[in-house]
Design a protein around this motif. Structure first.
Motif, PDB file in Angstrom:
ATOM      1  N   MET A 126       0.805  -1.215   0.000  1.00  0.00           N
ATOM      2  CA  MET A 126       0.000   0.000   0.000  1.00  0.00           C
ATOM      3  C   MET A 126       0.842   1.271   0.000  1.00  0.00           C
ATOM      4  SD  MET A 126      -2.914  -1.313  -0.251  1.00  0.00           S
ATOM      5  CE  MET A 126      -3.887   0.184  -0.149  1.00  0.00           C
ATOM      6  N   LYS A 127       2.118   1.178  -0.358  1.00  0.00           N
ATOM      7  CA  LYS A 127       2.933   2.373  -0.479  1.00  0.00           C
ATOM      8  C   LYS A 127       2.646   3.069  -1.811  1.00  0.00           C
ATOM      9  CE  LYS A 127       6.881   1.481   2.529  1.00  0.00           C
ATOM     10  NZ  LYS A 127       8.360   1.407   2.603  1.00  0.00           N
TER      11      LYS A 127
ATOM     12  N   ILE B  41      -5.348   6.010  -0.604  1.00  0.00           N
ATOM     13  CA  ILE B  41      -5.742   6.614  -1.880  1.00  0.00           C
ATOM     14  C   ILE B  41      -5.952   8.112  -1.721  1.00  0.00           C
ATOM     15  CG2 ILE B  41      -7.357   6.456  -3.801  1.00  0.00           C
ATOM     16  CD1 ILE B  41      -5.692   3.935  -3.285  1.00  0.00           C
ATOM     17  N   GLU B  42      -6.584   8.523  -0.622  1.00  0.00           N
ATOM     18  CA  GLU B  42      -6.799   9.946  -0.387  1.00  0.00           C
ATOM     19  C   GLU B  42      -5.470  10.684  -0.234  1.00  0.00           C
ATOM     20  OE1 GLU B  42      -9.497  11.516  -0.569  1.00  0.00           O
ATOM     21  OE2 GLU B  42     -11.166  10.142  -0.212  1.00  0.00           O
ATOM     22  N   ARG B  43      -4.513  10.056   0.449  1.00  0.00           N
ATOM     23  CA  ARG B  43      -3.201  10.689   0.571  1.00  0.00           C
ATOM     24  C   ARG B  43      -2.513  10.803  -0.787  1.00  0.00           C
ATOM     25  NH1 ARG B  43      -3.031   7.723   5.610  1.00  0.00           N
ATOM     26  NH2 ARG B  43      -2.092   5.941   4.546  1.00  0.00           N
ATOM     27  N   TYR B  44      -2.701   9.790  -1.614  1.00  0.00           N
ATOM     28  CA  TYR B  44      -2.109   9.834  -2.952  1.00  0.00           C
ATOM     29  C   TYR B  44      -2.759  10.921  -3.800  1.00  0.00           C
ATOM     30  CZ  TYR B  44      -0.543   8.169  -7.528  1.00  0.00           C
ATOM     31  OH  TYR B  44       0.015   8.073  -8.783  1.00  0.00           O
ATOM     32  N   LEU B  45      -4.072  11.098  -3.660  1.00  0.00           N
ATOM     33  CA  LEU B  45      -4.754  12.171  -4.388  1.00  0.00           C
ATOM     34  C   LEU B  45      -4.259  13.535  -3.925  1.00  0.00           C
ATOM     35  CD1 LEU B  45      -8.455  10.898  -4.589  1.00  0.00           C
ATOM     36  CD2 LEU B  45      -6.593  10.600  -6.216  1.00  0.00           C
ATOM     37  N   GLY B  46      -3.956  13.656  -2.617  1.00  0.00           N
ATOM     38  CA  GLY B  46      -3.386  14.909  -2.128  1.00  0.00           C
ATOM     39  C   GLY B  46      -2.038  15.201  -2.754  1.00  0.00           C
ATOM     40  N   LYS B  47      -1.261  14.146  -2.993  1.00  0.00           N
ATOM     41  CA  LYS B  47       0.028  14.340  -3.653  1.00  0.00           C
ATOM     42  C   LYS B  47      -0.171  14.777  -5.097  1.00  0.00           C
ATOM     43  CE  LYS B  47       4.309  11.890  -4.805  1.00  0.00           C
ATOM     44  NZ  LYS B  47       5.037  10.601  -4.702  1.00  0.00           N
ATOM     45  N   LEU B  48      -1.128  14.147  -5.800  1.00  0.00           N
ATOM     46  CA  LEU B  48      -1.400  14.548  -7.182  1.00  0.00           C
ATOM     47  C   LEU B  48      -1.902  15.982  -7.247  1.00  0.00           C
ATOM     48  CD1 LEU B  48      -3.160  11.347  -8.610  1.00  0.00           C
ATOM     49  CD2 LEU B  48      -0.760  12.011  -8.824  1.00  0.00           C
ATOM     50  N   LYS B  49      -2.703  16.364  -6.252  1.00  0.00           N
ATOM     51  CA  LYS B  49      -3.241  17.727  -6.234  1.00  0.00           C
ATOM     52  C   LYS B  49      -2.121  18.758  -6.112  1.00  0.00           C
ATOM     53  CE  LYS B  49      -6.937  18.344  -3.827  1.00  0.00           C
ATOM     54  NZ  LYS B  49      -7.898  18.571  -2.722  1.00  0.00           N
TER      55      LYS B  49
END
Length: 625
Positions: free
Chosen positions: A368-369, A609-617
Motif C-alpha cells: 500500500m505504499k 488513496i486519499e493521501r495519494y490524491l493529495g500528492k497529485l493535487k
C-alpha cells in the motif's frame, strides 16, 4: 593481466578491448575443442561455450566488482597462489564509475531484452544475436551511448543522463514550470559550455523520454458519450450527441482580412497510462520481481488474516481459476477510484477522477505504499463522470481482457526466465458515493445497501430513507426479537439477508440497457455535499477501528465482534431516533463479513488513496490545464 575493464560500462571501448584481450588469452591457454568454460558467475563455471557465444554472454551478464574469474582460464600464477590480492580497480577519469546507480536503473528498465540464452528451448524466447537485434535493443544501446557519457571531461560522479534525471527530479519536487526549467538549462549550458548540458527542457525530455512508460492521449466527447478510440478514432463529431470533438474558438482575421489558421484543440482529453509495460517493468527489477512472488512463498495459517492472500475471496478465486493460480507471478490487482478538485480549494466546481491500480502480489510492507501504486488514467473534469465512467474505462478493460485471456511474454529478472504473465482485478476500492459510480448501483434510494440488495425494508421519513431492523442479525432466540415496545412495535422473525453471488448480480443486470452521455447544458452547482462516510464518529466507530484495523485478524475474534456490533446497533435503535440510521450507519453491520472476505481492511480502505490524491493535487499549478 589488467582487470580494471570489469567495472567499466559495457558500452565503452575500454570494456570491449579488455574483454577481447581476455578471450584471446583464455582461448590460447585453456580451450578444449575451441571452447572454454564460461566465466560468467550466472553459469557457475560449468558451461562450455565458443568464443562468439562467450563474447555475447559476457556483454549481457557483466562481472561483479572485483570478480576474479580466470582461475580456470590460463593464469597459473593465480592457481598456485590463491591468496593473491586482486588488483585494485583503476577508474577512468573520463568515464562514469561502473557502480553508477543510474546505469543499474537503466539496465533494470530494459532488462527484458537481455535474456539468458538457455532459458527456454522455444526459439521465440531465446535472445537474439548481435546481427538480429530488435529495434528496442538498438535503441537501448544508443540511449546508453548518449546517456552514459560523462557530464564533462574528467567528471566521474555524474553522467549526462544521471545529471538530467536528478535535475528533473528537483523540478517535480519543487513544482517548477517547463519555462523555468528551460531558463535554468540555458544558463547552465551558457556558463559551462564544456559540459554536455542541453540548452532547453525540450531537448532534455527527448533524452529522458527514452526510458519509456509514456501515456496516451485519447480524445473524448465533452458530454462523456464516447471515446475517439479504436474504430472511432477518426470521427470528427460524437455519434450520439453530434457534438464536435474540438473546442469552439473565435475566428481571428489577419491584417489583410484573411482568416487566420488556428490549431484544433480537443474538447476533452483522457490521459491513459498503458498497463502492460508497467507490469513488465516491475519484473525487470530483480528485487521487485522477487517480492512479486511473496504471497506464494510464505506459509498461511488457517484462521489468521495478515494479507489479502489469506482471505476467502483470494482462496476461492484460486480454486475457480487453477491455471491462473499455478504461477505465483500472475498479478492480482485492486482498482481504486475517487474524484478530487485539483486546484487546491474545497469547492465542488471541478472534479477530476484518477484511476489507480494496486498490485496485491507484494508483501504487506510494500503493497500500500505510493511507490507501488500504478496510475492507470486521469479522467478530466469539469463534471464528474458518474455512470459514464465505463466509457473512460474501456482502454483499461480491453487491456485487462487481453492479459486475462492471452497473457503477455514477460522477462523475470529474478528467476532469469521468460514467462507468460496474466492479470486479474480482485475488487474495487472507493468511498460509498464512488461505489455507486463504479458499480452503477444506486446508493441514494431505499435499496442503497449493495450487500442486502433487494432483501431490505427501509422506512422513509420526511423524504429520508432510514435503515433499521438490525434485530434480524441477532441470534434466533435473542430477547430483542420479541421486544415490541423498545423498537418499531413489531416482532422480528426474519433471518439475515442471504449473501448475493456474482451469478445473481449478472442475472439482475443482463437486461439493463445503459445509455451513456450527459445533457449538453451545464448543470447548476449546489452546495457542497457532506461526506457520508465521515458521519459516524462515536464509540461504535472507535471500537470497530480498534478491532478491524489490526495488522492481524483472527476469524474467531471476528465472529465475536460481529455479535457485539449487531447488539450495539440494536441498543442504538432504542436510544436514537430513526432519522439517525442512514445507510452509512447500516453498513457497519457488514464490515466484519467484508473483512472475512477480503482480509485486513488496510488493503481496501481509502486512506492511502486519499493521501495519494493529495500528492497529485500538489502537482497542479496551472488552473487552465
Amino acid at each position: 593481466m589488467d582487470k580494471s575493464w570489469i567495472n567499466m560500462p559495457r558500452n565503452t571501448c575500454q570494456y570491449m578491448d579488455g574483454l577481447n584481450k581476455f578471450l584471446d588469452f583464455a582461448f590460447a591457454n585453456k580451450s578444449v575443442e575451441g571452447k572454454i568454460i564460461c566465466p560468467c558467475p550466472k553459469c557457475n563455471l560449468k558451461k562450455w561455450q565458443t568464443r562468439e557465444a562467450t563474447h555475447e554472454h559476457l556483454i549481457l551478464h557483466p562481472f561483479p566488482k572485483g570478480y576474479t574469474f580466470w582461475l580456470l582460464h590460463g593464469e597459473t600464477s593465480f592457481v598456485q597462489n590463491t591468496t593473491e590480492t586482486p588488483p585494485v580497480f583503476q577508474s577512468n577519469e573520463h568515464k562514469v564509475s561502473g557502480n553508477d546507480p543510474i546505469r543499474v536503473m537503466v539496465n533494470d528498465a530494459f532488462g527484458n531484452f537481455f535474456y539468458d540464452d538457455n532459458v527456454e528451448d522455444d526459439e521465440d524466447m531465446r535472445p537474439r544475436s548481435s546481427e538480429m537485434m530488435p529495434d528496442e535493443i538498438a535503441e537501448y544501446l544508443k540511449f546508453m551511448h548518449d546517456g552514459q557519457q560523462s557530464l564533462y571531461e574528467g567528471c566521474g560522479k555524474y553522467s549526462k543522463l544521471s545529471f538530467l534525471l536528478k535535475l528533473y527530479h528537483i523540478k517535480c519536487l519543487c513544482r517548477m514550470t517547463d519555462k523555468a526549467m528551460s531558463m535554468i538549462l540555458e544558463l547552465l549550458a551558457d556558463a559551462f559550455d564544456y559540459a554536455k548540458i542541453p540548452c532547453s527542457f525540450y531537448e532534455a525530455k527527448k533524452i529522458i523520454n527514452k526510458l519509456g512508460l509514456h501515456y496516451t492521449k485519447i480524445y473524448a466527447c465533452p458530454n462523456d458519450c464516447m471515446l475517439y478510440y479504436g474504430e472511432d478514432k477518426d470521427k470528427e463529431v460524437c455519434k450520439k450527441c453530434n457534438e464536435s470533438r474540438w473546442k469552439r474558438r473565435k475566428k481571428n482575421k489577419t491584417i489583410d482580412g484573411t482568416m487566420k489558421k488556428q490549431k484544433k484543440v480537443p474538447a476533452k482529453v483522457l490521459r491513459y497510462f498503458p498497463l502492460k509495460p508497467r507490469l513488465q517493468r516491475m519484473f525487470m527489477s530483480s528485487k521487485i520481481a522477487e517480492h512479486m512472488q511473496w504471497h506464494a512463498s510464505g506459509s498461511t495459517n488457517e484462521g489468521i488474516l495478515r494479507h489479502p492472500r489469506d482471505s476467502e475471496a483470494w482462496k476461492n478465486f484460486d480454486l475457480m481459476n487453477p491455471q491462473f493460480a499455478s504461477d505465483a507471478r500472475n498479478v492480482r490487482l485492486g482498482l481504486a477510484a475517487d474524484g478530487f478538485n485539483p486546484f487546491g480549494d474545497l469547492s465542488t466546481s471541478h472534479s477530476t477522477w484518477p484511476i489507480v491500480l494496486i498490485p496485491y502480489n507484494l508483501p504487506p510492507w510494500m503493497c500500500m505504499k505510493q511507490s507501488s501504486f500504478i496510475l492507470s488514467m486521469i479522467i478530466p473534469g469539469k463534471r464528474a463522470p458518474g455512470n459514464d465512467i465505463d466509457v473512460y474505462l474501456r482502454p483499461l478493460i480491453e487491456e485487462l481482457k487481453e492479459l486475462w485471456n492471452n497473457g503477455l511474454k514477460t522477462f523475470d529478472s529474478y528467476s532469469n526466465e521468460v514467462f507468460n504473465m496474466h492479470a486479474a482485478i480482485l475488487w474495487t476500492i472507493s468511498d460509498f458515493p464512488g461505489l455507486g459510480t463504479l458499480s452503477g448501483w444506486n446508493t441514494h434510494t431505499g435499496l442503497a445497501c449493495p450487500r442486502c440488495n433487494f432483501d431490505t425494508s427501509p422506512k422513509k421519513i420526511q423524504g429520508k430513507f432510514c435503515f433499521m431492523n438490525h434485530r434480524r442479525w441477532l441470534n434466533a432466540r435473542h430477547k430483542f426479537r420479541l421486544a415490541r415496545i423498545h423498537f418499531d412495535g413489531s416482532v422480528e422473525n426474519r433471518n439475515p439477508p442471504l449473501t448475493i453471488s456474482g451469478t445473481d448480480v449478472l442475472r439482475q443486470v443482463e437486461n439493463v440497457n445503459i445509455i451513456f452521455g450527459k445533457e449538453p447544458e451545464v448543470e447548476e452547482l449546489g452546495k457542497r455535499q457532506r461526506r457520508d462516510h465521515q458521519a459516524i464518529d462515536g464509540p461504535l466507530q472507535w471500537r470497530k477501528k480498534k478491532n478491524l484495523c489490526s495488522k492481524v485478524l483472527k476469524v474467531d475474534e471476528l465472529n465475536q465482534l460481529q455479535n457485539r456490533v449487531v447488539l450495539t446497533l440494536c441498543h442504538m435503535e432504542i436510544l436514537f431516533p430513526p432519522a439517525f440510521f442512514t445507510v452509512m450507519v447500516h453498513l457497519i453491520v457488514h464490515l466484519v463479513e467484508d473483512a472475512k472476505l477480503g482480509g485486513p481492511v488496510q488493503y481496501r480502505w481509502m486512506y492511502p488513496i486519499e493521501r495519494y490524491l493529495g500528492k497529485l493535487k500538489s502537482y497542479v499549478c496551472n488552473k487552465a490545464q
